[in-house]
Design a protein around this motif. Structure first.
Motif, short mmCIF file in Angstrom:
data_model
loop_
_atom_site.label_atom_id
_atom_site.label_comp_id
_atom_site.label_asym_id
_atom_site.label_seq_id
_atom_site.Cartn_x
_atom_site.Cartn_y
_atom_site.Cartn_z
N GLY A 1 -2.49 11.01 -0.11
CA GLY A 1 -3.02 11.76 -1.25
C GLY A 1 -2.84 11.04 -2.57
N CYS A 2 -2.38 9.78 -2.53
CA CYS A 2 -2.10 9.05 -3.77
C CYS A 2 -3.39 8.46 -4.35
CB CYS A 2 -1.09 7.94 -3.50
SG CYS A 2 -0.74 6.93 -4.96
N ILE A 3 -3.51 8.52 -5.66
CA ILE A 3 -4.71 8.01 -6.34
C ILE A 3 -4.88 6.51 -6.11
CG2 ILE A 3 -3.54 7.56 -8.57
CD1 ILE A 3 -6.98 9.22 -8.42
N SER A 4 -3.77 5.80 -5.80
CA SER A 4 -3.89 4.35 -5.60
C SER A 4 -4.56 4.02 -4.26
CB SER A 4 -2.52 3.67 -5.69
OG SER A 4 -1.73 4.00 -4.57
N ASN A 5 -4.72 5.02 -3.39
CA ASN A 5 -5.41 4.78 -2.12
C ASN A 5 -6.88 5.21 -2.18
OD1 ASN A 5 -3.33 3.62 -0.58
ND2 ASN A 5 -2.38 5.63 -0.31
N ARG B 1 9.33 2.44 -5.33
CA ARG B 1 8.78 3.73 -5.75
C ARG B 1 7.38 3.52 -6.34
NH1 ARG B 1 11.06 8.66 -7.34
NH2 ARG B 1 13.16 7.78 -7.38
N CYS B 2 6.41 4.26 -5.79
CA CYS B 2 5.03 4.17 -6.28
C CYS B 2 5.00 4.67 -7.73
CB CYS B 2 4.10 5.03 -5.42
SG CYS B 2 2.42 5.12 -6.06
N LEU B 3 4.41 3.88 -8.62
CA LEU B 3 4.38 4.28 -10.03
C LEU B 3 3.29 5.31 -10.29
CD1 LEU B 3 5.15 1.05 -12.06
CD2 LEU B 3 6.68 2.89 -11.36
N TYR B 4 2.43 5.56 -9.31
CA TYR B 4 1.43 6.62 -9.49
C TYR B 4 1.95 7.96 -8.97
CZ TYR B 4 -1.79 3.20 -11.20
OH TYR B 4 -2.38 2.25 -11.98
N CYS B 5 2.26 8.04 -7.66
CA CYS B 5 2.61 9.35 -7.10
C CYS B 5 4.11 9.53 -6.89
CB CYS B 5 1.89 9.56 -5.77
SG CYS B 5 2.59 8.58 -4.43
N GLU B 6 4.90 8.47 -7.14
CA GLU B 6 6.35 8.54 -7.03
C GLU B 6 6.88 8.59 -5.60
OE1 GLU B 6 7.95 11.39 -9.77
OE2 GLU B 6 6.99 10.45 -11.48
N ARG C 1 0.85 -1.19 0.00
CA ARG C 1 0.00 0.00 0.00
C ARG C 1 0.88 1.25 0.00
NH1 ARG C 1 -3.62 -1.19 3.83
NH2 ARG C 1 -5.21 -1.73 2.31
N CYS C 2 0.53 2.22 -0.84
CA CYS C 2 1.31 3.46 -0.91
C CYS C 2 1.13 4.25 0.39
CB CYS C 2 0.86 4.30 -2.10
SG CYS C 2 1.80 5.83 -2.25
N PRO C 3 2.24 4.72 0.99
CA PRO C 3 2.15 5.45 2.25
C PRO C 3 1.59 6.87 2.10
CG PRO C 3 4.42 5.38 1.49
CD PRO C 3 3.62 4.53 0.54
#
Ligand SMILES: [Zn+2]
Lengths: 246, 162
Positions: B122-126, B145-150, B117-119
Motif C-alpha cells: 500500500g506504499c506510494i513508492s510502489n 525505514r521507508c521514508l514514505y510509509c514508515e 523496494r518497500c515491502p
C-alpha cells in the motif's frame, strides 16, 4: 469536509479535487502531476489518499504547504491533534494513563494517537478483541521509545486505572457473522454501570461516528467528551491551516 | 597495501581462488552472502568475464567469510553501498596488473535511494509515481525505514534489494 468549513471560517475558500481516482488516476496522471498543478491554484493543499506515504510525496512536489488528512492505513495526524487538544482541555497530558479500546489493529486514529502519546511519557493500556490488537510492529516502535504498554482482557480491569478512555469502532465486517460481532461488541461497550468504577476526572473520547460502542445513556455523564472532541475539530483544523500559511 | 599474497593467504585461499590481473576482489563478505553480492552486481546468468567465488572460508576475525573476485570490473558507489547493507565488514580491493592498488572498507550509508523496494504493497513508492524508493538506515543494524510509509525492513534485506 471539516477542513473546508475550517477554511471558510478563516474567510478563505476551498477547491475540492473530490475524487482523485475519478479525475486524474483514471486518466493515468500521477499524484505528483496532480499536486504540481493544484499547487498553482491554492495556498495550501489538504490531502487524503488511499496510499500510505502519499502526503509525503505530495509535499515533495507541491510549491505550497501540504497537510496530511489521512493516508491509507497510515497516519491520521489532524485527528490526533484534535484528540490531544481535547485531552489537554481537561488535564496535563504528561504521565497520564490512557486506555485504547476497540479495534486497535486497523484503527489508524488509535495508531496515530499512540505514537503521539509516546512523546508525553504516557502509560498506554490496551483493551481489544482477539485478532484486533495493536500491530506488533507498532508495539515494538512504542516500546523502543520507552512507552509502557499494558494489555488487558477486560474493560472492568482497566476502568479504575486510567485518566482517558479512547474508544474506537469495532467494524462488523471484521467478523464472520453478526452473532459473533454482537457478542464481541457488547463486551467492549461503555455503559454508565461500567463508569461507576472510574476515576472522577476520567474522560471518554471517540473519533465518531459511533455505532454500539458507547451506550447513549453515557452522553449525559460528566465523563463524556466525544461531542466536544468532535466540535474541536474545526478550531484545531483552522489552527493547522493558519499555521502552515503564515 | 601489499603486492602479493602472504603464505597465510595462500594456505587459506590459494587453492580456492586464483589471482586476477585486473579487476576487483571483494573480501570479508559475511559467510554465505556471496551469491547475494552477485545478485547486487547483476551477475545472475551468463557473463563473459572470469569470476571466482569462495564461500565459508575460515576467517580469524569473522569465523567464516566469502570472497568474490571479478576480472575487468570496478564497482560503482551504488553497488558498494548495497554490498555494505548485507556485509558491513566487506573490503573492496581494486587490482591492476596483479597488484592491489586500492583497498577500502565499505560504509553503510545513512540514506538509501532507489536500491530497495518497500515491502508494503500500500506504499506510494510502489506505484508509478516519478520517485525513487527512499529508506533511512536505522542505527545498530535495526534495519531500514521507508521514508514514505514508515514500514521497517528488519531482516532478509537482500530479498528487498531491487
Ligand atoms: Zn513504504
Amino acid at each position: 469536509m471539516s477542513f473546508e468549513s475550517a477554511m471558510a471560517r478563516l474567510g478563505g475558500t476551498s477547491l475540492s479535487v473530490s475524487s482523485v481516482e475519478a479525475c486524474s488516476i483514471a486518466k493515468g496522471e500521477t499524484l505528483a502531476d496532480t499536486i504540481r498543478v493544484v499547487s498553482g491554484y491554492a495556498d495550501a493543499i489538504v490531502i487524503r489518499h488511499p496510499k500510505e506515504g502519499a502526503a509525503r510525496l505530495a509535499a515533495e512536489f507541491a510549491h505550497v504547504p501540504v497537510i496530511n488528512a489521512g493516508d491509507g492505513a497510515g497516519q491520521h495526524p489532524s485527528q490526533t491533534l484534535l484528540d490531544l487538544y481535547t485531552i489537554r482541555q481537561s488535564m496535563d497530558i504528561d504521565g497520564i494513563d490512557v486506555a485504547l479500546v476497540g479495534d486497535l489493529r486497523y484503527g489508524r486514529t488509535a495508531h496515530s494517537l499512540a505514537s503521539a502519546l509516546s512523546l508525553y511519557g504516557v502509560r498506554l493500556h490496551t483493551v481489544s478483541p482477539k485478532g484486533l490488537d495493536l500491530p506488533s510492529s507498532l508495539v515494538n516502535d512504542l516500546t523502543e521509545k520507552g512507552m509502557e504498554i499494558i494489555e488487558h482482557d477486560d474493560l472492568t480491569d482497566v476502568i479504575g486505572q486510567v485518566d482517558v478512555l479512547y474508544v474506537t469502532r469495532i467494524q462488523r465486517e471484521r467478523f464472520p457473522d453478526s452473532t459473533s460481532y454482537y457478542n464481541v461488541a457488547s463486551s467492549y461497550r461503555i455503559t454508565p454501570e461500567l463508569l461507576v468504577g472510574a476515576r472522577r476526572h476520567l474522560i471518554v473520547l471517540h473519533p465518531l461516528p459511533r455505532v454500539d460502542e458507547i451506550d447513549p445513556r453515557v452522553d449525559a455523564s460528566p465523563h463524556a467528551r466525544y461531542f466536544e472532541q468532535s466540535r474541536n475539530g474545526i478550531p484545531v483544523r483552522m489552527a493547522m491551516l493558519l499555521k502552515v500559511m503564515q | 597495501m601489499r603486492s602479493s599474497p602472504t603464505p597465510e593467504d595462500v594456505a587459506k585461499e590459494g587453492l580456492l581462488i586464483s589471482r586476477i590481473k585486473n579487476g576487483t576482489v571483494i573480501d570479508h563478505i559475511n559467510g554465505g552472502e556471496a551469491l547475494n553480492v552477485m545478485k547486487i552486481l547483476g551477475i545472475t546468468g551468463s557473463t563473459t568475464e572470469s569470476l571466482s567465488i569462495a564461500t565459508n572460508v575460515p576467517s580469524r576475525n569473522m569465523g567464516k567469510k566469502d570472497i568474490v573476485k571479478l576480472s575487468n570490473r570496478e564497482l560503482s558507489k551504488t553497488e558498494v553501498d548495497r554490498i555494505a547493507l548485507i556485509s558491513p565488514k566487506a573490503t573492496i580491493n581494486i587490482v591492476r596488473n596483479f597488484k592491489v592498488c586500492e583497498k577500502k572498507g565499505v560504509e553503510i550509508p545513512i540514506l538509501i535511494e532507489g536500491s530497495v523496494r518497500c515491502p508494503n504493497p500500500g506504499c506510494i513508492s510502489n506505484t508509478n509515481e516519478p520517485i525513487k524508493s527512499r529508506f533511512a538506515v536505522l542505527p545498530e543494524g535495526k534495519g531500514l525505514r521507508c521514508l514514505y510509509c514508515e514500514s521497517v525492513i528488519k531482516k532478509d534485506l537482500t530479498s528487498h534489494i531491487i
